[in-house]
Motif scaffolding. Structure first.
Motif, PDB file in Angstrom:
ATOM      1  N   ARG A 380      34.326   2.154  21.012  1.00  0.00           N
ATOM      2  CA  ARG A 380      33.559   3.117  21.809  1.00  0.00           C
ATOM      3  C   ARG A 380      33.587   4.523  21.225  1.00  0.00           C
ATOM      4  NH1 ARG A 380      35.839  -0.068  25.807  1.00  0.00           N
ATOM      5  NH2 ARG A 380      37.591   1.349  26.101  1.00  0.00           N
ATOM      6  N   VAL A 381      34.650   4.879  20.510  1.00  0.00           N
ATOM      7  CA  VAL A 381      34.751   6.253  19.998  1.00  0.00           C
ATOM      8  C   VAL A 381      34.326   6.352  18.541  1.00  0.00           C
ATOM      9  CG1 VAL A 381      36.589   6.841  21.617  1.00  0.00           C
ATOM     10  CG2 VAL A 381      37.185   5.984  19.336  1.00  0.00           C
ATOM     11  N   SER A 382      33.810   5.275  17.967  1.00  0.00           N
ATOM     12  CA  SER A 382      33.437   5.276  16.549  1.00  0.00           C
ATOM     13  C   SER A 382      31.936   5.205  16.371  1.00  0.00           C
ATOM     14  CB  SER A 382      34.095   4.104  15.821  1.00  0.00           C
ATOM     15  OG  SER A 382      33.633   2.872  16.342  1.00  0.00           O
ATOM     16  N   THR A 383      31.482   5.578  15.198  1.00  0.00           N
ATOM     17  CA  THR A 383      30.067   5.533  14.850  1.00  0.00           C
ATOM     18  C   THR A 383      29.931   5.253  13.366  1.00  0.00           C
ATOM     19  OG1 THR A 383      27.975   6.773  14.970  1.00  0.00           O
ATOM     20  CG2 THR A 383      29.945   8.013  14.375  1.00  0.00           C
ATOM     21  N   ASP A 384      28.703   5.041  12.920  1.00  0.00           N
ATOM     22  CA  ASP A 384      28.412   4.815  11.504  1.00  0.00           C
ATOM     23  C   ASP A 384      29.260   3.678  10.931  1.00  0.00           C
ATOM     24  OD1 ASP A 384      27.224   5.088   9.062  1.00  0.00           O
ATOM     25  OD2 ASP A 384      28.341   6.876   8.475  1.00  0.00           O
ATOM     26  N   SER A 385      29.083   2.506  11.516  1.00  0.00           N
ATOM     27  CA  SER A 385      29.786   1.282  11.081  1.00  0.00           C
ATOM     28  C   SER A 385      31.300   1.382  11.250  1.00  0.00           C
ATOM     29  CB  SER A 385      29.460   0.953   9.616  1.00  0.00           C
ATOM     30  OG  SER A 385      28.083   0.776   9.422  1.00  0.00           O
ATOM     31  N   GLY A 386      31.748   2.267  12.131  1.00  0.00           N
ATOM     32  CA  GLY A 386      33.171   2.417  12.352  1.00  0.00           C
ATOM     33  C   GLY A 386      33.855   3.324  11.359  1.00  0.00           C
ATOM     34  N   SER A 387      33.075   4.073  10.584  1.00  0.00           N
ATOM     35  CA  SER A 387      33.661   4.945   9.562  1.00  0.00           C
ATOM     36  C   SER A 387      34.069   6.306  10.123  1.00  0.00           C
ATOM     37  CB  SER A 387      32.677   5.150   8.409  1.00  0.00           C
ATOM     38  OG  SER A 387      31.516   5.839   8.853  1.00  0.00           O
ATOM     39  N   ARG A 388      33.477   6.723  11.251  1.00  0.00           N
ATOM     40  CA  ARG A 388      33.741   8.037  11.827  1.00  0.00           C
ATOM     41  C   ARG A 388      34.188   7.891  13.279  1.00  0.00           C
ATOM     42  NH1 ARG A 388      34.781  11.706   8.476  1.00  0.00           N
ATOM     43  NH2 ARG A 388      34.023  13.337   9.889  1.00  0.00           N
ATOM     44  N   TYR A 389      35.120   8.776  13.699  1.00  0.00           N
ATOM     45  CA  TYR A 389      35.717   8.676  15.036  1.00  0.00           C
ATOM     46  C   TYR A 389      35.761  10.042  15.704  1.00  0.00           C
ATOM     47  CZ  TYR A 389      37.052   3.987  13.701  1.00  0.00           C
ATOM     48  OH  TYR A 389      36.992   2.668  13.301  1.00  0.00           O
ATOM     49  N   GLY A 390      35.540   9.985  17.028  1.00  0.00           N
ATOM     50  CA  GLY A 390      35.623  11.189  17.824  1.00  0.00           C
ATOM     51  C   GLY A 390      36.877  11.196  18.671  1.00  0.00           C
ATOM     52  N   TYR A 391      36.949  12.159  19.581  1.00  0.00           N
ATOM     53  CA  TYR A 391      38.158  12.363  20.388  1.00  0.00           C
ATOM     54  C   TYR A 391      38.207  11.369  21.554  1.00  0.00           C
ATOM     55  CZ  TYR A 391      41.827  15.073  22.740  1.00  0.00           C
ATOM     56  OH  TYR A 391      42.997  15.484  23.335  1.00  0.00           O
ATOM     57  N   ARG A 392      37.242  11.463  22.446  1.00  0.00           N
ATOM     58  CA  ARG A 392      37.150  10.523  23.564  1.00  0.00           C
ATOM     59  C   ARG A 392      35.836   9.738  23.542  1.00  0.00           C
ATOM     60  NH1 ARG A 392      40.810  11.497  27.892  1.00  0.00           N
ATOM     61  NH2 ARG A 392      42.080  13.365  27.572  1.00  0.00           N
ATOM     62  N   ASP A 393      34.954  10.093  22.641  1.00  0.00           N
ATOM     63  CA  ASP A 393      33.686   9.388  22.466  1.00  0.00           C
ATOM     64  C   ASP A 393      33.329   9.453  20.987  1.00  0.00           C
ATOM     65  OD1 ASP A 393      32.589  11.983  22.014  1.00  0.00           O
ATOM     66  OD2 ASP A 393      32.265  12.214  24.164  1.00  0.00           O
ATOM     67  N   ASN A 394      32.134   9.031  20.650  1.00  0.00           N
ATOM     68  CA  ASN A 394      31.761   9.001  19.234  1.00  0.00           C
ATOM     69  C   ASN A 394      30.970  10.222  18.801  1.00  0.00           C
ATOM     70  OD1 ASN A 394      29.325   8.504  20.471  1.00  0.00           O
ATOM     71  ND2 ASN A 394      29.065   6.436  19.618  1.00  0.00           N
ATOM     72  N   GLU A 395      31.068  11.292  19.571  1.00  0.00           N
ATOM     73  CA  GLU A 395      30.436  12.545  19.187  1.00  0.00           C
ATOM     74  C   GLU A 395      31.482  13.497  18.605  1.00  0.00           C
ATOM     75  OE1 GLU A 395      28.373  14.099  22.538  1.00  0.00           O
ATOM     76  OE2 GLU A 395      27.058  12.347  22.787  1.00  0.00           O
ATOM     77  N   ASN A 396      31.005  14.477  17.861  1.00  0.00           N
ATOM     78  CA  ASN A 396      31.898  15.480  17.271  1.00  0.00           C
ATOM     79  C   ASN A 396      33.041  14.836  16.481  1.00  0.00           C
ATOM     80  OD1 ASN A 396      30.409  17.623  18.543  1.00  0.00           O
ATOM     81  ND2 ASN A 396      31.502  17.158  20.454  1.00  0.00           N
ATOM     82  N   THR A 397      32.703  13.950  15.587  1.00  0.00           N
ATOM     83  CA  THR A 397      33.722  13.276  14.779  1.00  0.00           C
ATOM     84  C   THR A 397      34.320  14.255  13.773  1.00  0.00           C
ATOM     85  OG1 THR A 397      32.094  12.549  13.131  1.00  0.00           O
ATOM     86  CG2 THR A 397      32.515  11.086  15.006  1.00  0.00           C
ATOM     87  N   THR A 398      35.555  14.014  13.406  1.00  0.00           N
ATOM     88  CA  THR A 398      36.255  14.848  12.425  1.00  0.00           C
ATOM     89  C   THR A 398      36.988  13.954  11.431  1.00  0.00           C
ATOM     90  OG1 THR A 398      38.333  14.972  13.663  1.00  0.00           O
ATOM     91  CG2 THR A 398      36.630  16.606  14.202  1.00  0.00           C
TER      92      THR A 398
END
Length: 534
Positions: A380-398
């Motif tokens: 739920r907190v990842s995006t782009d095939s699981g390559s990027r992760y956010g804090y509590r959701d998949n936005e604002n990944t670092t």
């Protein structure tokens, strides 16, 4: 005097004849001809020498056949054993000698993390220190032994027992010798000089990195309090004693130092573990841990100590209780928050997953359903095939949160060098997160180093490792008259703010110990280090 009939006459002895048919005088001496004088060399060979040789030859043949029957089986076993030893020791013998090069800064009083001069057969269990507060090991054969050698992998595939436990007990008490005979599979490499040196050489460590580890451990030992604890010197110096103590113990454990055996720091580790053990309540909560952050870090130290020694005492019981507390504290969405049961974030989840991994390596019980729920949160907190992760959701990944998420994926989901999400994530680290003095963030670098190390390949060997290793070596305080010699200045990010010099030093040491702290999760070649995982 009457001749003795048992003694044959010798050549040239005068013998009185009984009768003289030739008419000679009675009693006149004659020379008696012996038959032996008439034998030629051929007759002598056939009559006397040949039979002796034949008898001797028959006896020797019989003896050789008996010896083959008795010792043949043992010899075959010895050959097999010789082959096993050669895979773990002979190849690294020359490398061991290279680690004591005085030209790179080894001081006479420097207690090295890896003793390059030692031989594998000298890695024996040291006696328990006198008045040691941690209970002595008990050989409890009835205690449940479950766990997995490396990471988590796929719980459905790697389970060695049925039910709700992740299990795969591949290690046996008494295998190998010394440290290797006691440590569980996946942790034994820390105490084996030959295996550790092979890992250092294969994965890019060097004499300077090990010298930095040695200096750091000396400084770290000096920071221990009389009660066995450590304290952060940043914003969390008063309320995170459990976290500071657990984090400080981890570099010693990674270097092969435990409460049962150690070259230099057995007392330090024993006192620190005793302090943590006494904090674990009957419900498993680590007291003085103000959040699940501190609880997880302390639990990692307890579990690693158990796994490295197979300690069957109260220490093992307390470690299991602390693990159970993590299991029960998971939120319904698969995350962990600051308090038990509360929804949390990727950063807190990362420490809980590391604690559960350590529990499995220590062959403690872990409910596989907990791992499956954690995967759901990561999705739920990842995006782009699981390559990027956010804090509590998949936005604002670092990069920081992505490094935490990817390490969890490697441990839980078995992601390897061929996984698209991992490939993309590592590529982003190389583009925007390479270690430099300007962006030295040890929290991110601690996680990312593990991720890229397990990813291996050119990304590790040619890019990340040389930059990370050399940066840490250059940033360490080394002046002999510096009271902080061996430590690292607090970085300018979260660890520096909250944990200051102690926290920055602990994570820097763990980053330099990455070569042997955990065995590689994936092999890129057929041979690889298979012998180190045997």
């Amino acid at each position: 005097m009457t001749p003795n009939p048992e003694i044959p006459p010798t050549l040239g002895t005068a013998v009185p004849p009984a009768d003289n048919p030739q008419g000679g005088k009675a009693g006149s001496p004659v020379i008696r001809r012996l038959d032996v004088l008439s034998e030629d060399s051929r007759e002598r060979l056939l009559r006397r020498v040949a039979p002796a040789w034949a008898i001797s030859g028959i006896i020797h043949v019989i003896l050789v056949m008996i010896a083959l029957v008795i010792f043949g089986g043992k010899k075959a076993a010895a050959n097999v054993e010789d082959k096993i030893v050669s895979t773990s020791i002979e190849d690294s013998k020359d490398k061991e000698d290279n680690l004591v090069n005085d030209d790179v800064g080894f001081d006479a009083d420097l207690q090295a993390a890896t003793d390059a001069a030692r031989e594998a057969d000298k890695n024996v269990e040291a006696p328990v220190v006198e008045n040691q507060p941690v209970d002595a090991m008990k050989n409890d054969s009835d205690a449940p032994i479950v766990g997995m050698a490396q990471g988590f992998g796929d719980p459905s595939k790697d389970s060695g027992v049925t039910g709700d436990l992740v299990a795969n007990s591949n290690s046996k008490l008494g295998e190998g010798g010394g440290f290797n005979a006691m440590a569980t599979r996946g942790l034994s490499q820390r105490g084996s000089g030959a295996t550790k040196d092979a890992l250092i050489g294969k994965y890019g460590g060097n004499t300077e990195s090990e010298a930095a580890v040695a200096r750091g451990l000396i400084w770290l030992a000096k920071q221990q309090k009389e009660d066995g604890s450590w304290r952060y010197d940043g914003g969390d110096k008063t309320n995170e004693v459990a976290a500071a103590t657990g984090m400080a113990l981890l570099p010693f454990l990674a270097a092969g130092e435990t409460h049962k055996y150690g070259k230099h720091y057995q007392q330090n580790v024993s006192r620190g573990l005793s302090y943590l053990q006494n904090l674990v309540g009957s419900n498993g909560k680590v007291n003085q841990a103000t959040s699940m952050y501190g609880h997880a870090i302390a639990t990692i130290a307890l579990c690693e100590a158990v796994g490295m020694t197979r300690d069957r005492s109260q220490l093992r019981e307390k470690a299991q209780l602390a693990v159970n507390y993590i299991v029960k504290a998971q939120a319904t969405d698969g995350s962990w928050g600051y308090t038990p049961g509360a929804s949390g974030d990727t950063s807190i989840v990362g420490w809980q997953v590391q604690a559960l991994k350590s529990a499995i390596l220590a062959e403690l019980k872990v409910d596989k359903a907990v791992l499956e729920k954690a995967v759901g949160f990561l999705d739920r907190v990842s995006t782009d095939s699981g390559s990027r992760y956010g804090y509590r959701d998949n936005e604002n990944t670092t990069n920081l949160l992505s490094s935490v998420g990817l390490l969890c994926r490697q441990y839980i989901s078995g992601w390897g060098p061929g996984t698209p999400g991992l490939i993309k994530g590592v590529d982003e680290f190389l583009k925007s997160g390479m270690p430099t003095r300007a962006n030295f963030d040890i929290y991110f670098h601690y996680y990312a180093t593990q991720v890229v190390h397990f990813f291996e390949g050119p990304a590790w060997h040619q890019k990340w490792n040389p930059a990370m290793r050399d940066l840490l070596i250059s940033l360490q305080r080394k002046n002999s008259d510096d009271k902080n010699r061996g430590s690292w200045d607090a970085d300018g990010f979260s660890i520096g703010t909250h944990c200051s010099r102690l926290g920055t030093t602990c994570l820097s040491l763990l980053t330099l110990e990455v070569y042997y702290r955990h065995l590689p999760l994936n092999k890129r070649d057929n041979a690889g280090l298979a012998e180190l995982n045997r």
